[in-house]
Design an enzyme around this catalytic site. Structure first.
Site, mmCIF file in Angstrom:
data_model
loop_
_atom_site.group_PDB
_atom_site.id
_atom_site.type_symbol
_atom_site.label_atom_id
_atom_site.label_comp_id
_atom_site.label_asym_id
_atom_site.label_seq_id
_atom_site.Cartn_x
_atom_site.Cartn_y
_atom_site.Cartn_z
ATOM 1 N N GLY A 16 -49.442 -54.502 32.999
ATOM 2 C CA GLY A 16 -48.542 -55.320 32.190
ATOM 3 C C GLY A 16 -47.147 -54.733 32.219
ATOM 4 N N SER A 262 -44.743 -44.364 26.629
ATOM 5 C CA SER A 262 -45.775 -44.801 27.552
ATOM 6 C C SER A 262 -46.478 -46.018 26.964
ATOM 7 C CB SER A 262 -46.780 -43.684 27.805
ATOM 8 O OG SER A 262 -47.664 -43.615 26.719
ATOM 9 N N LYS A 263 -47.204 -46.681 27.847
ATOM 10 C CA LYS A 263 -47.915 -47.876 27.413
ATOM 11 C C LYS A 263 -48.881 -47.549 26.270
ATOM 12 C CE LYS A 263 -47.288 -49.927 31.917
ATOM 13 N NZ LYS A 263 -47.853 -50.271 33.216
ATOM 14 N N ARG A 264 -49.402 -46.346 26.284
ATOM 15 C CA ARG A 264 -50.406 -45.979 25.274
ATOM 16 C C ARG A 264 -49.805 -45.599 23.920
ATOM 17 N NH1 ARG A 264 -52.814 -44.545 30.024
ATOM 18 N NH2 ARG A 264 -54.600 -45.890 30.404
ATOM 19 N N ASP A 265 -48.500 -45.266 23.898
ATOM 20 C CA ASP A 265 -47.867 -44.900 22.625
ATOM 21 C C ASP A 265 -47.948 -46.033 21.619
ATOM 22 O OD1 ASP A 265 -47.065 -42.294 23.244
ATOM 23 O OD2 ASP A 265 -45.330 -43.046 24.358
#
Ligand code: GLU
Length: 284
Positions: A16, A262-265
């Site tokens: 994404g 990051s995407k995970r943050d």
């Protein structure tokens, strides 16, 4: 500005589109529109192992959602297409051959196992293995082998890559619109892979060739690409092409201020990192 402004947003369809990527697209769009120029979408999908289904559609939707339409791109024909690098695949081999003929690049036959061995061996001595002028003559490539040996390996179908021959002990100085003058010492750089024997170019080669062929005037991208600038500038020089102007944008940082967002943050902090819901988020 006298030349026509042409900028590009060049995402890889590996997941994404992160809000940081969308911000890069927005800077490109605004810069193009301010100068009456063109905003191009180019899909950099040469690394098929990282390809994620649906990612290109997501990128298109995110740009639409943000109201930043492109002037040329995969679904809007222009004079510089195709706009997906996988569809331009056949054009890159000729460029890499030119570099080999000029002596700016060379064939390397080292196996992944042999490179791993050198890495581990260096690490055990507290050193870092860099494939460059210090050791390339001890490795398995067209600089250490004779012309005949190289030709027969290629003929026999031995897997190879083409590497850029980074000059020894030189300093590369160039300018960045945001940072001003930037210098790199070539001794810290490795001989980056430009092309693989599966017929695919790496990001570096495809990116530079396409920016040139698409007549990109300004490369506006995230700061994580600044280290690659040293190679890109050298590639323009090796081809004898005028380089575009570069602007490396500061990144959106993690809430702690340390490292890039990051995407995970987003998942951890409970805030959106994607402009639109990315339903494949387990695959990023
Ligand atoms: N394909 C690169 C990316 O995924 C493009 C970097 C650049 O703009 O040169 O961000």
């Amino acid at each position: 500005m006298t030349e026509k402004v042409r900028v590009r947003f060049a995402p890889s369809p590996t997941g994404g589109l992160h809000i940081g990527g969308l911000r890069t697209a927005l800077f490109n769009y605004l810069f193009a529109k301010k100068h009456g120029g063109d905003f191009i979408l180019r899909i950099e999908d040469t690394d098929q192992t990282r390809f994620v289904d649906g990612a290109e559609e997501y990128i298109e939707e995110a740009l639409n959602w943000a109201g930043i339409p492109y002037d040329e791109g995969p679904n809007k024909a222009g004079d510089f297409g195709p706009y997906r690098q996988s569809e331009r695949k056949d054009s890159y081999a000729a460029y890499v051959n030119t570099l080999v003929e000029k002596g700016a690049a060379y064939y390397a036959f080292d196996t992944p196992e042999s490179l791993d061995f050198h890495r581990t061996d260096h690490e055990s001595k507290g050193k870092t293995f860099i494939y460059n002028a210090h050791n390339r003559l001890k490795l398995d490539n067209s600089l250490s082998l004779s012309k005949e040996e190289t030709a027969s390996k290629i003929e026999a179908g031995t897997p190879y890559v083409v590497r850029f021959k980074t000059p020894e002990n030189t300093s590369i100085t160039t300018s960045d619109i945001i940072r001003g003058s930037v210098s790199f010492k070539t001794d810290t750089l490795d001989d980056k892979v430009l092309f693989k024997s599966d017929g695919m170019p790496t990001y570096h080669l495809a990116n530079v060739v396409d920016d040139h062929l698409m007549e990109i005037s300004h490369v506006i991208r995230g700061e994580e690409w600044l280290p690659s600038l040293a190679l890109h500038i050298q590639l323009y020089q090796a081809f004898g092409w005028e380089a575009p102007k570069f602007a490396h944008l500061p990144l959106i940082m993690k809430p702690t201020g340390k490292g890039k967002l990051s995407k995970r943050d987003g998942e951890k902090g409970g805030f959106p990192v994607f402009p639109l819901a990315w339903l494949n988020s387990d695959r990023i």
